[in-house]
Scaffold this motif. Structure first.
Motif, short mmCIF file in Angstrom:
data_model
loop_
_atom_site.label_atom_id
_atom_site.label_comp_id
_atom_site.label_asym_id
_atom_site.label_seq_id
_atom_site.Cartn_x
_atom_site.Cartn_y
_atom_site.Cartn_z
N LEU A 29 -3.00 1.59 -4.14
CA LEU A 29 -3.84 1.52 -2.82
C LEU A 29 -4.13 0.13 -2.81
O LEU A 29 -4.80 -0.48 -3.74
CB LEU A 29 -5.30 2.18 -3.42
CG LEU A 29 -4.97 3.70 -3.60
CD1 LEU A 29 -6.41 4.24 -4.06
CD2 LEU A 29 -4.52 4.60 -2.83
N HIS A 30 -4.04 -0.44 -1.53
CA HIS A 30 -4.42 -1.67 -1.28
C HIS A 30 -6.03 -1.73 -1.01
O HIS A 30 -6.44 -1.23 -0.13
CB HIS A 30 -3.51 -2.33 -0.14
CG HIS A 30 -3.95 -3.79 0.27
ND1 HIS A 30 -3.87 -4.34 1.42
CD2 HIS A 30 -4.33 -4.88 -0.29
CE1 HIS A 30 -4.02 -5.51 1.64
NE2 HIS A 30 -4.20 -5.88 0.33
N THR A 31 -6.70 -2.61 -1.81
CA THR A 31 -8.04 -2.43 -1.82
C THR A 31 -8.39 -4.08 -1.73
O THR A 31 -9.07 -4.71 -2.70
CB THR A 31 -8.80 -1.93 -2.90
OG1 THR A 31 -8.09 -2.27 -4.18
CG2 THR A 31 -8.56 -0.34 -2.87
N SER A 87 -12.97 -1.43 1.50
CA SER A 87 -11.89 -0.92 0.50
C SER A 87 -12.59 -0.10 -0.35
O SER A 87 -12.15 1.01 -0.56
CB SER A 87 -11.36 -2.06 -0.13
OG SER A 87 -10.70 -3.06 0.61
N ILE A 88 -13.80 -0.39 -0.77
CA ILE A 88 -14.29 0.60 -1.64
C ILE A 88 -14.71 2.04 -0.88
O ILE A 88 -14.59 3.04 -1.40
CB ILE A 88 -15.62 -0.14 -2.35
CG1 ILE A 88 -15.17 -1.17 -3.40
CG2 ILE A 88 -16.65 0.80 -3.02
CD1 ILE A 88 -16.29 -2.26 -3.69
N THR A 113 -12.18 -4.98 -8.05
CA THR A 113 -12.67 -4.60 -6.78
C THR A 113 -13.89 -3.86 -6.88
O THR A 113 -14.77 -3.77 -6.36
CB THR A 113 -11.69 -3.75 -5.85
OG1 THR A 113 -10.49 -4.35 -5.67
CG2 THR A 113 -12.15 -2.85 -4.87
N SER A 138 -5.80 -1.28 -6.32
CA SER A 138 -6.41 -0.05 -7.44
C SER A 138 -5.01 0.71 -7.47
O SER A 138 -4.08 1.07 -6.78
CB SER A 138 -7.40 0.45 -6.88
OG SER A 138 -8.37 -0.45 -6.57
N THR A 150 -9.43 -0.23 -11.07
CA THR A 150 -9.70 -0.97 -10.07
C THR A 150 -9.63 -2.31 -10.13
O THR A 150 -9.91 -3.20 -9.16
CB THR A 150 -11.06 -0.47 -9.60
OG1 THR A 150 -12.19 -0.73 -10.69
CG2 THR A 150 -11.33 0.99 -9.05
N ASP A 187 0.83 -1.17 -0.02
CA ASP A 187 -0.02 -0.10 0.11
C ASP A 187 1.08 1.39 -0.22
O ASP A 187 1.84 1.23 0.69
CB ASP A 187 -0.94 0.03 1.27
CG ASP A 187 -1.75 1.36 1.23
OD1 ASP A 187 -2.51 1.22 0.18
OD2 ASP A 187 -1.84 1.71 2.25
N ARG A 209 -11.23 3.50 0.54
CA ARG A 209 -10.06 3.73 -0.43
C ARG A 209 -10.48 4.29 -1.51
O ARG A 209 -9.98 5.14 -2.26
CB ARG A 209 -9.51 2.38 -0.45
CG ARG A 209 -8.91 1.81 0.68
CD ARG A 209 -7.92 2.68 1.67
NE ARG A 209 -6.81 3.33 1.09
CZ ARG A 209 -5.56 2.91 1.12
NH1 ARG A 209 -5.48 1.86 1.40
NH2 ARG A 209 -4.80 3.77 0.61
N LEU A 210 -11.77 3.87 -2.22
CA LEU A 210 -11.97 4.43 -3.48
C LEU A 210 -13.08 5.57 -3.54
O LEU A 210 -12.62 6.48 -4.51
CB LEU A 210 -12.74 3.18 -4.12
CG LEU A 210 -11.46 2.13 -4.55
CD1 LEU A 210 -12.00 0.93 -5.27
CD2 LEU A 210 -10.30 2.40 -5.24
#
Length: 208
Positions: free
Chosen positions: A122-124, A169-170, A147, A133, A144, A108, A173-174
């Motif tokens: 980004l660790h997702t 994660s979504i 994910t 991602s 993505t 990450d 992080r997203l």
């Protein structure tokens, strides 16, 4: 010409937990006229190499280690001399497809650069333990993998996956990226962060 993202669609088989499915995969090439980076070298090394042309390949980056996203990675790497990158937490999945090859590992907040453009890792996790991602602020784009898709999160009904984890994660992080950010996915059409954020509560309520 400046940095751009190109799409190559390849077709093949996704296999896991004793099942096999025909799939079309999005392979993404990020770069300019001189150098490029490949995201998810799927199924057809020759098609990917043809799209690269004479550009120098700096890396093959895997958003996760399901076989349909990595099965052409060693062949592309061997033809170009580029390293293959994967998150450490997907090493067991990787070894199911490529026990004879070892990738380099990302974590990450790792940073990659191609054509003077920074890519943030980004660790997702959730679809797989090491799913990542790739956020490119300069292009207002995030790649993505599996994910987040247009219309919902990636599948979590198979080994190594977990629904609450992918939702975290979504959400964390997203969906915290700028609302206008374009989402380029591992399969199917693209999306926009703001459009997907509007449906988060629905996904949670129905366990997608």
């Amino acid at each position: 010409m400046g940095v751009r993202i190109e799409q190559v669609v390849t077709s093949g088989i996704f296999s896991l937990d004793g099942g096999s499915w025909d799939v079309d995969n999005n392979v993404w090439i990020i770069g300019n006229d001189d150098e490029a980076l490949v995201v998810d070298a799927a199924h057809d090394a020759d098609a990917i190499l043809a799209a690269l042309g004479n550009r120098r390949l700096t890396a093959v980056v895997c958003t996760h280690a399901h076989n349909d996203h990595i099965n052409a990675a060693p062949a592309v790497a061997e033809k170009t001399g580029a390293p293959v990158f994967l998150h450490l937490d997907d090493r067991l999945l990787w070894s199911q497809t490529h026990p004879e090859h070892s990738p380099a590992y990302l974590c990450d907040q790792s940073r990659l650069t191609v054509a003077d453009t920074e890519i943030q890792v980004l660790h997702t996790p959730g679809h797989t333990p090491g799913a990542i991602s790739l956020y490119i602020p300069e292009l207002d784009t995030v790649l993505t993998g599996d994910t987040l898709f247009a219309g919902g999160p990636g599948a979590t009904g198979r080994s190594f996956s977990d629904f609450p984890t992918i939702i975290r994660s979504i959400r964390d992080r997203l969906l915290t990226l700028p609302p206008h950010t374009t989402v380029l996915t591992g399969h199917g059409p693209s999306a926009i962060i703001a459009d997907e954020a509007a449906h988060l509560d629905d996904w949670i309520a129905r366990g997608y």
